[in-house]
Scaffold this motif. Sequence first.
Motif, PDB file in Angstrom:
ATOM      1  N   THR A 124       0.827  -1.210   0.000  1.00 59.23           N
ATOM      2  CA  THR A 124       0.000   0.000   0.000  1.00 59.23           C
ATOM      3  C   THR A 124       0.860   1.259   0.000  1.00 59.23           C
ATOM      4  N   LEU A 125       1.905   1.227   0.813  1.00 60.89           N
ATOM      5  CA  LEU A 125       2.812   2.380   0.822  1.00 60.89           C
ATOM      6  C   LEU A 125       3.485   2.581  -0.538  1.00 60.89           C
ATOM      7  N   LEU A 126       3.884   1.479  -1.134  1.00 54.65           N
ATOM      8  CA  LEU A 126       4.519   1.599  -2.452  1.00 54.65           C
ATOM      9  C   LEU A 126       3.541   2.138  -3.489  1.00 54.65           C
ATOM     10  N   ARG A 127       2.277   1.748  -3.413  1.00 55.92           N
ATOM     11  CA  ARG A 127       1.292   2.232  -4.371  1.00 55.92           C
ATOM     12  C   ARG A 127       0.880   3.669  -4.104  1.00 55.92           C
ATOM     13  N   SER A 128       1.032   4.110  -2.894  1.00 52.97           N
ATOM     14  CA  SER A 128       0.614   5.470  -2.561  1.00 52.97           C
ATOM     15  C   SER A 128       1.691   6.502  -2.899  1.00 52.97           C
ATOM     16  N   VAL A 129       2.910   6.061  -3.046  1.00 55.69           N
ATOM     17  CA  VAL A 129       4.007   6.974  -3.388  1.00 55.69           C
ATOM     18  C   VAL A 129       4.308   6.822  -4.882  1.00 55.69           C
ATOM     19  N   ARG A 130       4.254   7.921  -5.631  1.00 54.17           N
ATOM     20  CA  ARG A 130       4.486   7.882  -7.077  1.00 54.17           C
ATOM     21  C   ARG A 130       5.505   8.963  -7.465  1.00 54.17           C
ATOM     22  N   GLN A 131       6.568   8.547  -8.135  1.00 60.30           N
ATOM     23  CA  GLN A 131       7.616   9.471  -8.604  1.00 60.30           C
ATOM     24  C   GLN A 131       7.436   9.706 -10.106  1.00 60.30           C
ATOM     25  N   VAL A 132       7.274  10.991 -10.505  1.00 60.63           N
ATOM     26  CA  VAL A 132       7.050  11.362 -11.898  1.00 60.63           C
ATOM     27  C   VAL A 132       8.324  12.015 -12.440  1.00 60.63           C
ATOM     28  N   PRO A 133       8.871  11.528 -13.574  1.00 60.53           N
ATOM     29  CA  PRO A 133      10.096  12.142 -14.130  1.00 60.53           C
ATOM     30  C   PRO A 133       9.799  13.479 -14.810  1.00 60.53           C
ATOM     31  N   GLN A 134      10.871  14.165 -15.152  1.00 60.50           N
ATOM     32  CA  GLN A 134      10.751  15.464 -15.803  1.00 60.50           C
ATOM     33  C   GLN A 134      10.140  15.321 -17.193  1.00 60.50           C
ATOM     34  N   GLN A 135       9.386  16.350 -17.634  1.00 61.07           N
ATOM     35  CA  GLN A 135       8.714  16.403 -18.932  1.00 61.07           C
ATOM     36  C   GLN A 135       7.706  15.261 -19.089  1.00 61.07           C
ATOM     37  N   ARG A 136       7.016  14.946 -17.975  1.00 57.85           N
ATOM     38  CA  ARG A 136       5.926  13.971 -18.058  1.00 57.85           C
ATOM     39  C   ARG A 136       4.869  14.317 -17.023  1.00 57.85           C
ATOM     40  N   ASN A 137       3.635  14.154 -17.374  1.00 58.93           N
ATOM     41  CA  ASN A 137       2.498  14.355 -16.473  1.00 58.93           C
ATOM     42  C   ASN A 137       1.663  13.080 -16.434  1.00 58.93           C
ATOM     43  N   ASP A 138       1.202  12.744 -15.240  1.00 56.15           N
ATOM     44  CA  ASP A 138       0.334  11.578 -15.067  1.00 56.15           C
ATOM     45  C   ASP A 138      -1.069  12.061 -14.707  1.00 56.15           C
ATOM     46  N   VAL A 139      -2.057  11.558 -15.444  1.00 52.08           N
ATOM     47  CA  VAL A 139      -3.456  11.903 -15.185  1.00 52.08           C
ATOM     48  C   VAL A 139      -4.015  10.897 -14.173  1.00 52.08           C
ATOM     49  N   VAL A 140      -4.502  11.396 -13.019  1.00 52.30           N
ATOM     50  CA  VAL A 140      -4.978  10.555 -11.922  1.00 52.30           C
ATOM     51  C   VAL A 140      -6.503  10.625 -11.854  1.00 52.30           C
ATOM     52  N   GLU A 141      -7.126   9.441 -11.733  1.00 58.44           N
ATOM     53  CA  GLU A 141      -8.575   9.344 -11.552  1.00 58.44           C
ATOM     54  C   GLU A 141      -8.868   8.800 -10.150  1.00 58.44           C
ATOM     55  N   LEU A 175     -11.743   6.927  -8.260  1.00 54.50           N
ATOM     56  CA  LEU A 175     -12.985   6.170  -8.429  1.00 54.50           C
ATOM     57  C   LEU A 175     -13.571   6.392  -9.827  1.00 54.50           C
ATOM     58  N   GLY A 176     -12.699   6.406 -10.844  1.00 53.38           N
ATOM     59  CA  GLY A 176     -13.131   6.501 -12.230  1.00 53.38           C
ATOM     60  C   GLY A 176     -13.361   7.896 -12.742  1.00 53.38           C
ATOM     61  N   LYS A 177     -13.117   8.923 -11.928  1.00 54.97           N
ATOM     62  CA  LYS A 177     -13.327  10.301 -12.340  1.00 54.97           C
ATOM     63  C   LYS A 177     -12.010  11.054 -12.237  1.00 54.97           C
ATOM     64  N   TYR A 178     -11.830  11.989 -13.189  1.00 54.90           N
ATOM     65  CA  TYR A 178     -10.574  12.762 -13.163  1.00 54.90           C
ATOM     66  C   TYR A 178     -10.449  13.504 -11.837  1.00 54.90           C
ATOM     67  N   HIS A 179      -9.259  13.339 -11.233  1.00 58.37           N
ATOM     68  CA  HIS A 179      -9.022  13.963  -9.932  1.00 58.37           C
ATOM     69  C   HIS A 179      -7.973  15.066 -10.028  1.00 58.37           C
ATOM     70  N   ARG A 180      -6.789  14.717 -10.521  1.00 55.13           N
ATOM     71  CA  ARG A 180      -5.717  15.708 -10.650  1.00 55.13           C
ATOM     72  C   ARG A 180      -4.640  15.185 -11.598  1.00 55.13           C
ATOM     73  N   PRO A 230      -2.362  17.739 -20.939  1.00 63.75           N
ATOM     74  CA  PRO A 230      -2.554  16.279 -20.804  1.00 63.75           C
ATOM     75  C   PRO A 230      -4.010  15.874 -20.586  1.00 63.75           C
ATOM     76  N   VAL A 231      -4.787  16.708 -19.908  1.00 63.08           N
ATOM     77  CA  VAL A 231      -6.183  16.346 -19.625  1.00 63.08           C
ATOM     78  C   VAL A 231      -6.993  16.302 -20.915  1.00 63.08           C
ATOM     79  N   LYS A 232      -6.856  17.358 -21.777  1.00 61.19           N
ATOM     80  CA  LYS A 232      -7.584  17.363 -23.047  1.00 61.19           C
ATOM     81  C   LYS A 232      -7.089  16.254 -23.966  1.00 61.19           C
ATOM     82  N   ALA A 233      -5.788  16.016 -23.983  1.00 62.44           N
ATOM     83  CA  ALA A 233      -5.260  14.945 -24.835  1.00 62.44           C
ATOM     84  C   ALA A 233      -5.759  13.575 -24.388  1.00 62.44           C
ATOM     85  N   THR A 234      -6.178  13.471 -23.123  1.00 57.14           N
ATOM     86  CA  THR A 234      -6.662  12.189 -22.612  1.00 57.14           C
ATOM     87  C   THR A 234      -8.159  12.028 -22.786  1.00 57.14           C
ATOM     88  N   TYR A 235      -8.927  13.087 -22.555  1.00 59.52           N
ATOM     89  CA  TYR A 235     -10.384  12.965 -22.505  1.00 59.52           C
ATOM     90  C   TYR A 235     -11.104  13.544 -23.722  1.00 59.52           C
TER      91      TYR A 235
END
Length: 349
Positions: free
Chosen positions: A23-40, A42-47, A102-107
């Motif tokens: 759970t701790l490993l899944r809760s911590v996320r490292q994002v590299p430079q020049q990349r964005n991750d779209v987080v949902e 419960l199935g809805k865009y969050h951040r 990233p949000v428009k490119a995704t949705y």
Amino acid sequence: MDNPVTVFLYLVIGIVALIVVITLLRSVRQVPQQRNDVVERLGKYHRTLTPGLNILVPFIDAVRTKVDLREQVVSFPPQPVITSDNLVVSIDTVLYFKVVDPVKATYEIANFLQAIEQLTVTTLRNVIGSMDLERALTSREEVNRHLSVVLDETTGRWGVKVTRVEIKAIEPPPSIRDSMEKQMRAERDRRAAILTAEGVKQSQILTAEGDKQAAVLRADGDRQARILQAAGQAKAIETVVSAIHAADMDSTVMAYQYLQALPQIAQGASNKLWIVPAELSRALEGISNAFGGLHPPAPASERPARPAASVDTTEVVEAAKKAADEVAKIEGEAKAAGEAASGQTPPTA
């Protein structure tokens, strides 16, 4: 020995610890430079996760897509396009783009890359369809600008920025390529012939200019030579006339000139007839009187009065001696010429 209850407790504790670690490993996320991750959530865009260390809520938050923000290059396969003169050409295109939202490119669209490819092909057929083959081959910059404007207007709502569109190659049919090669070969031959003709023309012009300058220089040289020769002859005549007036030798000079002209008259094999003037005997008599011949000179009192000349006597005597030598030489040349012509028609008095 441990009882089964203790073993079961140890097993439960281990499973719980493993779940906590996961759970701790899944809760911590490292994002590299020049990349964005779209987080949902419960199935809805969050951040959207930005580069760096981010914390997620386990089993609630999930990463939908990982969007690369760097500029990307895509080469589309060759597309057949018909020109306005009904020729089918194959066109390769290269597309440069980057994701700005990233949000428009995704949705907003399911597959923006495929959509950009189809839009590029459609726009390219519309642009090339209004041009003939020759204009299409020479108007790449115009086609690129038109494609860039159309794609930028359309892909803006997808969160994608098209930075550049390039036409990599335009391949006409083989028969058209052969005709174009023949046309280019004929054009090169024409240019070579024109250059050769220009070279020959310039060579002839330069040669004519050289001949002209050489003729002018030769004419100028001849003119200068004639001027100098005439000046010399005038000086010689002036000297002779001065000597004549100084020495009072009019008849002698005439006889000298007659004798000097005889060898020139006798020159040439075609001279069959000689003309001897009647005054020659009197001229020869004058020569004899002047240089001590058969008749003695008349006394000075009987000679007609002439104006006195301011000439040195010594110079007059020397000039007379030289004239006598020249007359003797001329007489010898005339005698030799007469003997040489004795086999021809005798001279007429």
